[in-house]
Scaffold this motif. Structure first.
Motif, PDB file in Angstrom:
ATOM      1  N   ALA A 187       0.850  -1.191   0.000  1.00  0.00           N
ATOM      2  CA  ALA A 187       0.000   0.000   0.000  1.00  0.00           C
ATOM      3  C   ALA A 187       0.885   1.240   0.000  1.00  0.00           C
ATOM      4  O   ALA A 187       2.101   1.162   0.217  1.00  0.00           O
ATOM      5  CB  ALA A 187      -0.917  -0.007   1.221  1.00  0.00           C
ATOM      6  N   LYS A 188       0.268   2.400  -0.223  1.00  0.00           N
ATOM      7  CA  LYS A 188       1.019   3.652  -0.205  1.00  0.00           C
ATOM      8  C   LYS A 188       1.465   3.967   1.220  1.00  0.00           C
ATOM      9  O   LYS A 188       0.653   3.961   2.151  1.00  0.00           O
ATOM     10  CB  LYS A 188       0.145   4.792  -0.728  1.00  0.00           C
ATOM     11  CG  LYS A 188      -0.203   4.694  -2.194  1.00  0.00           C
ATOM     12  CD  LYS A 188      -1.035   5.884  -2.611  1.00  0.00           C
ATOM     13  CE  LYS A 188      -1.410   5.815  -4.098  1.00  0.00           C
ATOM     14  NZ  LYS A 188      -2.221   6.985  -4.512  1.00  0.00           N
ATOM     15  N   GLN A 225       5.429   9.161  -1.950  1.00  0.00           N
ATOM     16  CA  GLN A 225       5.122   7.934  -1.227  1.00  0.00           C
ATOM     17  C   GLN A 225       5.598   6.721  -2.036  1.00  0.00           C
ATOM     18  O   GLN A 225       5.792   6.795  -3.251  1.00  0.00           O
ATOM     19  CB  GLN A 225       3.619   7.833  -0.969  1.00  0.00           C
ATOM     20  CG  GLN A 225       3.091   8.846   0.032  1.00  0.00           C
ATOM     21  CD  GLN A 225       1.621   8.639   0.335  1.00  0.00           C
ATOM     22  OE1 GLN A 225       0.822   8.355  -0.562  1.00  0.00           O
ATOM     23  NE2 GLN A 225       1.253   8.760   1.598  1.00  0.00           N
ATOM     24  N   LEU A 234       5.289   2.178  -2.480  1.00  0.00           N
ATOM     25  CA  LEU A 234       4.419   1.018  -2.290  1.00  0.00           C
ATOM     26  C   LEU A 234       5.162  -0.029  -1.471  1.00  0.00           C
ATOM     27  O   LEU A 234       6.215  -0.508  -1.875  1.00  0.00           O
ATOM     28  CB  LEU A 234       4.018   0.423  -3.647  1.00  0.00           C
ATOM     29  CG  LEU A 234       2.972   1.191  -4.448  1.00  0.00           C
ATOM     30  CD1 LEU A 234       2.800   0.558  -5.822  1.00  0.00           C
ATOM     31  CD2 LEU A 234       1.625   1.211  -3.714  1.00  0.00           C
ATOM     32  N   SER A 235       4.634  -0.351  -0.301  1.00  0.00           N
ATOM     33  CA  SER A 235       5.252  -1.368   0.530  1.00  0.00           C
ATOM     34  C   SER A 235       4.272  -1.800   1.614  1.00  0.00           C
ATOM     35  O   SER A 235       3.105  -1.401   1.608  1.00  0.00           O
ATOM     36  CB  SER A 235       6.558  -0.838   1.152  1.00  0.00           C
ATOM     37  OG  SER A 235       7.285  -1.894   1.734  1.00  0.00           O
ATOM     38  N   SER A 263       4.664   5.189  -5.573  1.00  0.00           N
ATOM     39  CA  SER A 263       3.254   4.898  -5.845  1.00  0.00           C
ATOM     40  C   SER A 263       2.711   5.916  -6.846  1.00  0.00           C
ATOM     41  O   SER A 263       3.251   7.017  -7.014  1.00  0.00           O
ATOM     42  CB  SER A 263       2.441   4.953  -4.548  1.00  0.00           C
ATOM     43  OG  SER A 263       2.460   6.278  -4.034  1.00  0.00           O
ATOM     44  N   ASP A 264       1.584   5.546  -7.501  1.00  0.00           N
ATOM     45  CA  ASP A 264       0.947   6.469  -8.447  1.00  0.00           C
ATOM     46  C   ASP A 264       0.460   7.692  -7.710  1.00  0.00           C
ATOM     47  O   ASP A 264       0.035   7.640  -6.560  1.00  0.00           O
ATOM     48  CB  ASP A 264      -0.235   5.774  -9.149  1.00  0.00           C
ATOM     49  CG  ASP A 264       0.232   4.644 -10.023  1.00  0.00           C
ATOM     50  OD1 ASP A 264      -0.556   3.701 -10.222  1.00  0.00           O
ATOM     51  OD2 ASP A 264       1.387   4.683 -10.500  1.00  0.00           O
TER      52      ASP A 264
END
Length: 454
Positions: free
Chosen positions: A304-305, A340, A342-343, A451-452
């Motif tokens: 997740a962000k 941010q 993603l992890s 992250s996007d």
């Protein structure tokens, strides 16, 4: 003055004059695990109820509680493996009191002694019961190993006498217990058919481990099964380590709140609490890596962000405190408004603490650890650098001279340092979205996907 009796010396005497075929390290490991399964399933399971003794190094060789509970044992274990110490056994935090008693009896039924460097680190097992006896070991140089199995009367007598002498040298009281345990078994019934049965059963076991279609697939599947088995065992050990430590922390917290004490005693309890917490985190990380290797979790799940800079700000006081106790400074270099990544936030916090511990082990007092975050295209780059305080120059990290023990751990016998292996570190970071590179000049670099921005 009598010469020191070591496990390596016993192995050398048993192997003397033996003609055999040498195998590499991986093959010897597969043969060892298969041999243990054959001995326990096909022979010891029919003979353990009459009682007996076992001697092992560097780990308990049995995977069935009933053997550990029924037979009296002596384990030579490296100082880097403190979780086998018996004093932790009474603190297993489970609700069923009968199980506490049973688990205590399980662990306290063998004596743990310190394995010294002269003993060597090759696996060794001796089992003596009234109707079944054998000695099993791996011996030899790197990639030139042999599986040693002895069950003849002469070898058994020699090994018993040497083990008795070793115990007398290191712990006289345990030497007396060992001799009494052997005497209580009475006259041993040497099973001359065991050797004739063992090797064919072992051959069949090794042949059945992998499919017959392709030799290369055979080896790969075999190695994977061994890795999964070792990882599952490590997961169980990690759990058993963390639970008593968590109980100790609870007891310390309760004691600090309930009783008045002088400052020195309070500080000692706080220090014990800190050490317990660090070990819980270390073995939590080992548990996560073992879980990944045994395929209990899927890579890149639950990502997740998250704000990596915020995690650094949250954990930096704890990292500072841990490093300051060893005389090491921490410097964090983070620019404002980083994107941010993603992890998995919870597991990444544990992983970051593990990386700091792994990369500062053995550093001299006065060193500085620098954590630097920078954007790098579509990724966020984390660099861990080591700097000497007095010369303000980057210090080349010492080459890890430890050796991998199984698919998850790396152990340095000279320092007793137990850490994640490089392979396990890379796999665990990959499951958290990261890609790790280790360079001679800068220590460690990890890239995380941004992250996007939606």
């Amino acid at each position: 003055m009598k010469s020191q009796i070591t496990i390596k010396k016993i192995q050398d005497l048993l192997i003397k004059g033996l003609q055999t075929v040498y195998v590499n390290d991986d093959t010897s490991r597969r043969m060892w695990w298969a041999s243990l399964e054959v001995i326990q399933k096909d022979f010891l399971s029919k003979n353990y109820k009459q009682g007996g003794i076992w001697v092992a190094s560097p780990l308990p060789a049995f995977n069935d509680k009933k053997f550990l509970n029924q037979l009296h044992g002596w384990l030579w274990s490296p100082e880097g493996f403190p979780y086998f110490q018996n004093e932790n056994a009474g603190f297993l935090p489970v609700n069923n009191t009968d199980k506490i008693k049973k688990d205590f009896e399980l662990v306290s039924n063998y004596k743990v002694l310190n394995l010294c460097q002269e003993d060597g680190y090759e696996p060794f097992l001796m089992i003596i019961t009234p109707n079944f006896q054998c000695i099993l070991s791996i011996a030899g140089e790197k990639d030139k190993k042999i599986l040693l199995m002895k069950c003849d009367e002469e070898s058994l007598k020699l090994s018993i006498e040497l083990m008795h002498a070793k115990l007398n040298q290191e712990n006289y009281e345990e030497g007396v217990k060992f001799r009494n345990a052997i005497n209580n078994l009475g006259n041993l019934n040497i099973n001359n058919q065991f050797e004739q049965l063992f090797w064919p059963i072992l051959s069949a076991k090794l042949a059945s481990i992998a499919p017959n279609r392709n030799i290369q697939n055979s080896v790969k599947n075999d190695e994977k099964k061994v890795q999964i088995t070792e990882a599952k065992l490590l997961r169980a050990i990690s759990h058993e380590v963390r639970t008593p430590l968590a109980t100790i922390r609870t007891l310390i917290s309760s004691t600090l709140k309930k009783y008045k004490m002088d400052e020195s005693m309070k500080n000692r309890l706080i220090q014990i609490d800190n050490e317990c917490n660090e070990q819980i985190d270390r073995f939590g990380l080992i548990f996560n890596a073992a879980e990944l290797v045994s395929n209990e979790v899927t890579s890149l799940n639950n990502l997740a962000k998250i704000n990596l800079a915020e995690i650094f700000k949250k954990l930096s006081p704890l990292w500072n405190k841990q490093l300051n106790r060893r005389g090491i400074s921490l410097k964090i270099d983070i620019p404002n408004q980083l994107p941010q990544i993603l992890s998995d936030s919870e597991k990444l916090e544990l992983m970051l603490s593990g990386l700091i511990d792994k990369n500062t082990r053995g550093l001299k007092e006065g060193s500085t650890l620098i954590l630097e975050l920078r954007p790098a295209g579509q990724k966020l780059k984390l660099e861990l650098k080591i700097q000497k305080l007095e010369r303000n120059q980057k210090e080349i990290l010492k080459k890890d001279i430890g050796s991998d023990i199984g698919p998850v751990l790396n152990w340095n016998p000279q320092t007793g340092s137990l850490q994640l292996s490089q392979n396990a570190t890379q796999k665990l970071l990959a499951s958290l979205g990261g890609h790790v590179t280790k360079r001679r000049d800068t220590g460690l670099t990890v890239f995380f996907p941004i992250s996007d921005s939606k």
